[in-house]
Motif scaffolding. Sequence first.
Motif, short mmCIF file in Angstrom:
data_model
loop_
_atom_site.label_atom_id
_atom_site.label_comp_id
_atom_site.label_asym_id
_atom_site.label_seq_id
_atom_site.Cartn_x
_atom_site.Cartn_y
_atom_site.Cartn_z
N LYS A 269 0.82 -1.22 0.00
CA LYS A 269 0.00 0.00 0.00
C LYS A 269 0.85 1.26 0.00
CE LYS A 269 -3.30 0.24 2.94
NZ LYS A 269 -4.07 0.15 4.20
N LEU B 229 -7.11 7.41 0.82
CA LEU B 229 -8.43 8.02 0.67
C LEU B 229 -9.33 7.69 1.85
CD1 LEU B 229 -8.97 7.26 -3.12
CD2 LEU B 229 -8.29 9.44 -2.10
N GLN C 127 -9.06 2.38 0.64
CA GLN C 127 -8.60 2.81 -0.68
C GLN C 127 -7.35 3.71 -0.59
OE1 GLN C 127 -11.80 3.93 -3.50
NE2 GLN C 127 -13.17 3.72 -1.73
N THR C 128 -6.44 3.48 -1.55
CA THR C 128 -5.20 4.25 -1.64
C THR C 128 -5.04 4.76 -3.06
OG1 THR C 128 -4.18 2.81 0.02
CG2 THR C 128 -2.71 4.22 -1.26
N LEU C 129 -4.59 6.01 -3.19
CA LEU C 129 -4.34 6.61 -4.50
C LEU C 129 -2.86 7.00 -4.58
CD1 LEU C 129 -5.83 7.47 -7.14
CD2 LEU C 129 -5.96 9.77 -6.15
N LYS C 130 -2.21 6.64 -5.69
CA LYS C 130 -0.80 6.96 -5.88
C LYS C 130 -0.61 7.72 -7.19
CE LYS C 130 0.56 2.54 -3.75
NZ LYS C 130 1.39 1.31 -3.90
N LEU D 245 -0.86 6.64 -12.53
CA LEU D 245 -1.92 6.89 -11.56
C LEU D 245 -2.43 5.52 -11.11
CD1 LEU D 245 -3.79 8.90 -10.07
CD2 LEU D 245 -5.38 8.69 -12.00
N TRP E 116 -4.65 3.19 -8.36
CA TRP E 116 -5.70 3.12 -7.34
C TRP E 116 -5.75 1.69 -6.80
CZ3 TRP E 116 -10.40 0.25 -7.70
CH2 TRP E 116 -11.30 0.46 -6.64
N GLN E 117 -5.69 1.58 -5.48
CA GLN E 117 -5.74 0.28 -4.82
C GLN E 117 -6.88 0.28 -3.81
OE1 GLN E 117 -1.90 -0.32 -3.03
NE2 GLN E 117 -1.03 -1.24 -4.87
N ALA E 118 -7.57 -0.83 -3.73
CA ALA E 118 -8.64 -0.98 -2.74
C ALA E 118 -8.61 -2.40 -2.20
CB ALA E 118 -10.00 -0.68 -3.36
N SER F 260 -6.49 -3.54 -7.86
CA SER F 260 -5.51 -2.50 -8.17
C SER F 260 -5.64 -2.14 -9.65
CB SER F 260 -4.09 -3.00 -7.88
OG SER F 260 -3.14 -2.03 -8.27
N ASP G 170 -3.91 0.48 -12.56
CA ASP G 170 -2.78 1.35 -12.85
C ASP G 170 -2.91 1.88 -14.27
OD1 ASP G 170 -0.35 2.61 -13.04
OD2 ASP G 170 0.80 0.78 -13.36
#
Length: 569
Positions: A51, A448, A452-455, A494, A496-498, A506, A508
């Motif tokens: 994460k 987030l 949820q994670t945003l990279k 960009l 996004w992982q949840a 995930s 990408d």
Amino acid sequence: MRLTDATSCLIVLLLMMNAERVNAHDLLEMSLEELMQVKVSGATLRHESIKNVPSAVTVFTAEQIDQMGMDYLYELLGLVPGFQTARGGDYPTEYAYSARGRRIGSQSREVLVLVDGRDVSDPRSFGADATFNLFPLELIERVEIIRGPSSALYGANAVNGTINIITRKNRHKTGLSLGANNRREGIFQAAKSAGDWHADIAIKAFRDTGEEYWLERKSAPRAASADPIEGVYLNGSIGNQATTLRTTSQQLKSKQFYIFESVSNDFNSTRQTFNQFELEHQFQSGKNLSSKVSLNYLYTEQNVQLEILPAGALAAISTPSSNAPLYGKAVIKAQNYKFMSANDWTVTSQSSVQFGLSLLKNDEIQATTFNNYNLDQLTLQQYPISYHEDFGHSTQIGLGKVQTAAGVYAQYLGQINADTRITLGGRYDRYDAFGGHLSPRMGIIHQLNEQQTLKVVYGEAFRAPALAEVGLVNNAYTIGNPDLTYETIKTWELIWQAQWMHGVVSVDAFHSQYKNPISAGFVGATQTQLNGQGGHTSGIELEASREFLSYFLLRATYTRLFELPEESF
């Protein structure tokens, strides 16, 4: 915008037959939530969870690998979004891989491979798949497949991805097994501790008779052939808490098959040897500063026998006249010396700095082919050409070049606030023949919510031309180009992982810009390597996992590539 259909979709279903067979090493003993917390070291040189790393990463643990029934690394890469694998035709052992649609030469020079943190690239070709595509998964504790540029940490050749293999330690196992194609395997692993000292060894050997094929031949009917393979892999270490000596040794042998587009079962064969030794010393430089220095030596050797031209092809232009095929026995040897210093400074509980330097020397020891005809005369069309039944004529196919380079890097990992982390870093490398290049890196990771994670990630990378690309001469297929310069890539991502209790997703989205990409081309009628015009690549990579009941794990990956440049493959 040009759209290239390069879509791949792969679904794997893992089935545990009954509850009695589940033990402490089974996959579903570790939930998906726990798997997301597995520490990754290859993305930042620090152990951090998936994460929190500023990269798109796929991780396979030993528990997962044990459940999937696969044998080799190239099989595992087929489950990674953005990666492609293919069976090659140069050697029976060539199972090549590529990342994000970019394939460089006959070896995977665009993906860096590390084993326990050590670069295992061939010093002459800069590719690692000559032996490591068949790396036994049974010897792996964890493998991290990192997508995108990593030159900010590792320097040249970490262009589109990095594969970080962590081998199994402290394991005791002895076993023999049989399989398809008369396959025979043996494994031995042992560890021993005495006071502060510890020793570890792992050996795996295998042999099979291979698959059977009907293959086309030059100016001849189809021929029956096979691809028997045998190999030995050894990993070992001995040391104490401060100093460790490590070694990796591998040898693969093969014969018959379709070696460099020719079938000659009685003559065709290959032998590939890899030996690496590392001496590492760790010490505490200060209260919050840990350091290590290492000396590394790597040796590779390839022995290739192949039929270049069929029987009778040179009868009219040889002296004495002979109907024998044109045979070649190539011997290629290279070595690498590397010194590295790495430091990790814990600034505060929320921030750290990593920095270090490396010095390397790549040396082409020998690149020679021994032929039964005078290959120099044939190349220069000086007829008649001499025939040597005893392979008494030799031809240099490499210039014996030496390549030196130095690099320095620095990286900052910090917490902006409770939900946001930042990574800033860069590396400067300078090659004696190609000049210098700066590879910056930036990543922002924002939580987030709890799930949820945003990279947002930006990175640049470069690849220096390999000795084989600039110094290959007197070759029947292609020659080197001494005027090559390095290629570069700039990539935005960009991610996004949840994750939920029973599922992980995930996504990408990436966009890459290439400059001076190196690819095969022609100067007149001669094939060589050229710097291209460059171009753009973009794509979407999706990875999802879902647990069902206690016995099923459904894993799916999807890759869609757009706007591929002409130099992609």
